[in-house]
Design a protein around this motif. Structure first.
Motif, PDB file in Angstrom:
ATOM      1  N   ALA A 254      -6.094  -4.054  -1.986  1.00 12.61           N
ATOM      2  CA  ALA A 254      -7.490  -3.604  -1.907  1.00 12.61           C
ATOM      3  C   ALA A 254      -7.725  -2.438  -2.861  1.00 12.61           C
ATOM      4  O   ALA A 254      -8.768  -2.359  -3.527  1.00 12.61           O
ATOM      5  CB  ALA A 254      -7.826  -3.193  -0.475  1.00 12.61           C
ATOM      6  N   ALA A 255      -6.746  -1.535  -2.945  1.00  5.26           N
ATOM      7  CA  ALA A 255      -6.866  -0.404  -3.861  1.00  5.26           C
ATOM      8  C   ALA A 255      -6.908  -0.885  -5.309  1.00  5.26           C
ATOM      9  O   ALA A 255      -7.744  -0.431  -6.105  1.00  5.26           O
ATOM     10  CB  ALA A 255      -5.700   0.557  -3.663  1.00  5.26           C
ATOM     11  N   ALA A 256      -6.020  -1.811  -5.654  1.00  4.62           N
ATOM     12  CA  ALA A 256      -5.988  -2.335  -7.017  1.00  4.62           C
ATOM     13  C   ALA A 256      -7.297  -3.037  -7.367  1.00  4.62           C
ATOM     14  O   ALA A 256      -7.849  -2.849  -8.459  1.00  4.62           O
ATOM     15  CB  ALA A 256      -4.811  -3.305  -7.173  1.00  4.62           C
ATOM     16  N   SER A 257      -7.809  -3.816  -6.424  1.00  6.63           N
ATOM     17  CA  SER A 257      -9.062  -4.527  -6.651  1.00  6.63           C
ATOM     18  C   SER A 257     -10.214  -3.551  -6.858  1.00  6.63           C
ATOM     19  O   SER A 257     -11.062  -3.745  -7.746  1.00  6.63           O
ATOM     20  CB  SER A 257      -9.370  -5.443  -5.458  1.00  6.63           C
ATOM     21  OG  SER A 257     -10.611  -6.099  -5.616  1.00  6.63           O
ATOM     22  N   HIS A 258     -10.245  -2.482  -6.078  1.00  9.63           N
ATOM     23  CA  HIS A 258     -11.311  -1.485  -6.192  1.00  9.63           C
ATOM     24  C   HIS A 258     -11.341  -0.865  -7.589  1.00  9.63           C
ATOM     25  O   HIS A 258     -12.413  -0.609  -8.142  1.00  9.63           O
ATOM     26  CB  HIS A 258     -11.104  -0.384  -5.146  1.00  9.63           C
ATOM     27  CG  HIS A 258     -12.097   0.728  -5.232  1.00  9.63           C
ATOM     28  ND1 HIS A 258     -13.356   0.654  -4.661  1.00  9.63           N
ATOM     29  CD2 HIS A 258     -12.035   1.951  -5.831  1.00  9.63           C
ATOM     30  CE1 HIS A 258     -14.013   1.772  -4.907  1.00  9.63           C
ATOM     31  NE2 HIS A 258     -13.235   2.579  -5.611  1.00  9.63           N
ATOM     32  N   PHE A 259     -10.160  -0.644  -8.152  1.00  6.92           N
ATOM     33  CA  PHE A 259     -10.066  -0.040  -9.486  1.00  6.92           C
ATOM     34  C   PHE A 259     -10.014  -1.090 -10.602  1.00  6.92           C
ATOM     35  O   PHE A 259      -9.849  -0.729 -11.767  1.00  6.92           O
ATOM     36  CB  PHE A 259      -8.840   0.867  -9.568  1.00  6.92           C
ATOM     37  CG  PHE A 259      -9.015   2.185  -8.871  1.00  6.92           C
ATOM     38  CD1 PHE A 259      -9.531   3.284  -9.545  1.00  6.92           C
ATOM     39  CD2 PHE A 259      -8.692   2.326  -7.529  1.00  6.92           C
ATOM     40  CE1 PHE A 259      -9.710   4.500  -8.900  1.00  6.92           C
ATOM     41  CE2 PHE A 259      -8.867   3.541  -6.867  1.00  6.92           C
ATOM     42  CZ  PHE A 259      -9.386   4.627  -7.552  1.00  6.92           C
ATOM     43  N   ALA A 260     -10.124  -2.373 -10.219  1.00  7.17           N
ATOM     44  CA  ALA A 260     -10.094  -3.471 -11.186  1.00  7.17           C
ATOM     45  C   ALA A 260      -8.823  -3.436 -12.032  1.00  7.17           C
ATOM     46  O   ALA A 260      -8.852  -3.614 -13.250  1.00  7.17           O
ATOM     47  CB  ALA A 260     -11.337  -3.441 -12.077  1.00  7.17           C
TER      48      ALA A 260
ATOM     49  N   SER B   6      -7.555   3.456   4.019  1.00  8.41           N
ATOM     50  CA  SER B   6      -6.915   3.643   5.320  1.00  8.41           C
ATOM     51  C   SER B   6      -6.742   2.305   6.019  1.00  8.41           C
ATOM     52  O   SER B   6      -7.683   1.505   6.098  1.00  8.41           O
ATOM     53  CB  SER B   6      -7.766   4.566   6.192  1.00  8.41           C
ATOM     54  OG  SER B   6      -7.419   4.461   7.555  1.00  8.41           O
ATOM     55  N   ALA B   7      -5.539   2.074   6.538  1.00 10.23           N
ATOM     56  CA  ALA B   7      -5.282   0.836   7.275  1.00 10.23           C
ATOM     57  C   ALA B   7      -6.198   0.729   8.482  1.00 10.23           C
ATOM     58  O   ALA B   7      -6.667  -0.361   8.832  1.00 10.23           O
ATOM     59  CB  ALA B   7      -3.818   0.788   7.712  1.00 10.23           C
ATOM     60  N   GLN B   8      -6.467   1.861   9.118  1.00  7.36           N
ATOM     61  CA  GLN B   8      -7.327   1.849  10.303  1.00  7.36           C
ATOM     62  C   GLN B   8      -8.741   1.408   9.938  1.00  7.36           C
ATOM     63  O   GLN B   8      -9.388   0.681  10.690  1.00  7.36           O
ATOM     64  CB  GLN B   8      -7.347   3.230  10.945  1.00  7.36           C
ATOM     65  CG  GLN B   8      -8.004   3.254  12.323  1.00  7.36           C
ATOM     66  CD  GLN B   8      -7.954   4.622  12.958  1.00  7.36           C
ATOM     67  OE1 GLN B   8      -8.699   5.521  12.580  1.00  7.36           O
ATOM     68  NE2 GLN B   8      -7.068   4.798  13.921  1.00  7.36           N
TER      69      GLN B   8
ATOM     70  N   VAL C  19       7.358   0.635   1.130  1.00  2.00           N
ATOM     71  CA  VAL C  19       8.063  -0.007   0.025  1.00  2.00           C
ATOM     72  C   VAL C  19       7.916  -1.525   0.124  1.00  2.00           C
ATOM     73  O   VAL C  19       7.648  -2.211  -0.872  1.00  2.00           O
ATOM     74  CB  VAL C  19       9.549   0.395   0.008  1.00  2.00           C
ATOM     75  CG1 VAL C  19      10.306  -0.417  -1.038  1.00  2.00           C
ATOM     76  CG2 VAL C  19       9.696   1.889  -0.270  1.00  2.00           C
ATOM     77  N   THR C  20       8.077  -2.050   1.324  1.00  2.00           N
ATOM     78  CA  THR C  20       7.949  -3.498   1.529  1.00  2.00           C
ATOM     79  C   THR C  20       6.559  -3.979   1.139  1.00  2.00           C
ATOM     80  O   THR C  20       6.407  -5.026   0.494  1.00  2.00           O
ATOM     81  CB  THR C  20       8.230  -3.850   2.998  1.00  2.00           C
ATOM     82  OG1 THR C  20       9.576  -3.480   3.323  1.00  2.00           O
ATOM     83  CG2 THR C  20       8.064  -5.338   3.252  1.00  2.00           C
ATOM     84  N   ALA C  21       5.533  -3.212   1.509  1.00  2.00           N
ATOM     85  CA  ALA C  21       4.163  -3.588   1.157  1.00  2.00           C
ATOM     86  C   ALA C  21       3.971  -3.610  -0.354  1.00  2.00           C
ATOM     87  O   ALA C  21       3.331  -4.511  -0.900  1.00  2.00           O
ATOM     88  CB  ALA C  21       3.177  -2.615   1.795  1.00  2.00           C
ATOM     89  N   ALA C  22       4.531  -2.617  -1.045  1.00  5.20           N
ATOM     90  CA  ALA C  22       4.399  -2.564  -2.497  1.00  5.20           C
ATOM     91  C   ALA C  22       5.092  -3.749  -3.161  1.00  5.20           C
ATOM     92  O   ALA C  22       4.539  -4.382  -4.070  1.00  5.20           O
ATOM     93  CB  ALA C  22       4.977  -1.256  -3.023  1.00  5.20           C
ATOM     94  N   VAL C  23       6.298  -4.054  -2.707  1.00  2.00           N
ATOM     95  CA  VAL C  23       7.041  -5.180  -3.271  1.00  2.00           C
ATOM     96  C   VAL C  23       6.293  -6.481  -3.031  1.00  2.00           C
ATOM     97  O   VAL C  23       6.168  -7.331  -3.924  1.00  2.00           O
ATOM     98  CB  VAL C  23       8.459  -5.227  -2.675  1.00  2.00           C
ATOM     99  CG1 VAL C  23       9.168  -6.515  -3.079  1.00  2.00           C
ATOM    100  CG2 VAL C  23       9.271  -4.020  -3.130  1.00  2.00           C
TER     101      VAL C  23
ATOM    102  N   PRO D 282       3.596  -3.149   6.705  1.00  2.00           N
ATOM    103  CA  PRO D 282       4.196  -3.674   5.478  1.00  2.00           C
ATOM    104  C   PRO D 282       3.454  -4.840   4.810  1.00  2.00           C
ATOM    105  O   PRO D 282       3.967  -5.401   3.856  1.00  2.00           O
ATOM    106  CB  PRO D 282       5.582  -4.127   5.954  1.00  2.00           C
ATOM    107  CG  PRO D 282       5.352  -4.592   7.356  1.00  2.00           C
ATOM    108  CD  PRO D 282       4.340  -3.610   7.909  1.00  2.00           C
ATOM    109  N   GLU D 283       2.290  -5.218   5.338  1.00  2.00           N
ATOM    110  CA  GLU D 283       1.509  -6.237   4.638  1.00  2.00           C
ATOM    111  C   GLU D 283       0.959  -5.639   3.342  1.00  2.00           C
ATOM    112  O   GLU D 283       0.672  -4.434   3.270  1.00  2.00           O
ATOM    113  CB  GLU D 283       0.374  -6.745   5.527  1.00  2.00           C
ATOM    114  CG  GLU D 283       0.845  -7.458   6.785  1.00  2.00           C
ATOM    115  CD  GLU D 283       1.800  -8.598   6.480  1.00  2.00           C
ATOM    116  OE1 GLU D 283       1.524  -9.368   5.536  1.00  2.00           O
ATOM    117  OE2 GLU D 283       2.823  -8.703   7.178  1.00  2.00           O
ATOM    118  N   PRO D 284       0.778  -6.439   2.302  1.00  2.00           N
ATOM    119  CA  PRO D 284       0.377  -5.906   0.991  1.00  2.00           C
ATOM    120  C   PRO D 284      -1.104  -5.635   0.832  1.00  2.00           C
ATOM    121  O   PRO D 284      -1.527  -5.056  -0.163  1.00  2.00           O
ATOM    122  CB  PRO D 284       0.819  -7.013   0.030  1.00  2.00           C
ATOM    123  CG  PRO D 284       0.687  -8.266   0.843  1.00  2.00           C
ATOM    124  CD  PRO D 284       1.102  -7.876   2.242  1.00  2.00           C
TER     125      PRO D 284
END
Length: 220
Positions: A156-162, A140-142, A178-182, A149-151
């Motif tokens: 953080a999700a990717a890092s958590h799952f390595a 959650s951003a909160q 979409v902007t955040a993902a890009v 739109p910051e990535p």
């Protein structure tokens, strides 16, 4: 020939508008609230202005449009929005089948939202998904202090799952998502069930209209 992609090692779902069809209810509560503060908006305008925003971003935008909002407005509008959402929000068609397919293929999934955990507890909890994602697969951003739109939320999700960013797949329905993902360097599918996905495509998403399309897009 269409471009082919390797099967993702992590699928990141947005919450509102992707897992659950909560945007109409949330925006109706927002419209009614803002009308009391001097800003009249249609549903179409509200969706265009605010979908994908944090509540702080909504507050800033609403004030720029002429709303006279008190300093404690976010507390007020959260209470009204949560009350509306508790009346019930539908699960997005095809989500149970898609999650089951990803489970069968052993592909981890998580949710990353600009909304609060409390909001997700209300909406996802109605469909048994709160228990699935919380706390180990919910971002959650909160809570994290970084919003689309910051990535950072997706990273953080990717890092958590390595998992490397290039091996992640994001499913979004908003321009900020979409902007955040890009920006994170992740492949992004843009969900536009009612059409009008040109904005998402222009930002770098591969637009689709039905969750049943996703397995083929992911080669699963």
């Amino acid at each position: 020939m269409p471009k082919t992609f390797p099967t993702p090692k992590l699928v990141i779902f947005d919450c509102d508008g992707v897992l659950v069809d909560s945007e109409p209810a949330s925006n109706q509560a927002l419209i009614e609230n803002l009308a009391r503060h001097g800003l009249e908006l249609t549903m179409e305008q509200s969706m265009a202005y605010f979908v994908g925003c944090t509540m702080a971003g909504v507050m800033e935008k609403a004030r720029s449009l002429g709303a006279a909002l008190p300093e404690d407005w976010t507390r007020e509008v959260y209470a009204e929005t949560y009350a509306r959402l508790k009346q019930g929000v539908p699960l997005t068609p095809g989500i149970p089948q898609l999650l089951a397919r990803l489970d069968a293929k052993g592909i981890p999934v998580c949710v990353a939202s600009n909304g609060s955990e409390e909001k997700m507890r209300i909406t996802l909890g109605q469909h048994g998904l709160w228990e699935r994602f919380h706390p180990q697969a919910m971002f959650s951003a909160q809570s994290l202090g970084v919003a689309k739109p910051e990535p950072g939320l997706f990273l953080a999700a990717a890092s958590h799952f390595a998992v490397q960013a290039r091996d992640c797949l994001v499913i979004e329905d908003s321009g900020s998502g979409v902007t955040a993902a890009v920006r994170a360097g992740m492949r992004c599918l843009g969900y536009a069930p009612k059409g009008g996905g040109q904005k998402l495509a222009a930002l770098g998403a591969e637009v689709f209209r039905d969750m049943a399309e996703v397995p083929a897009l992911l080669s699963v």
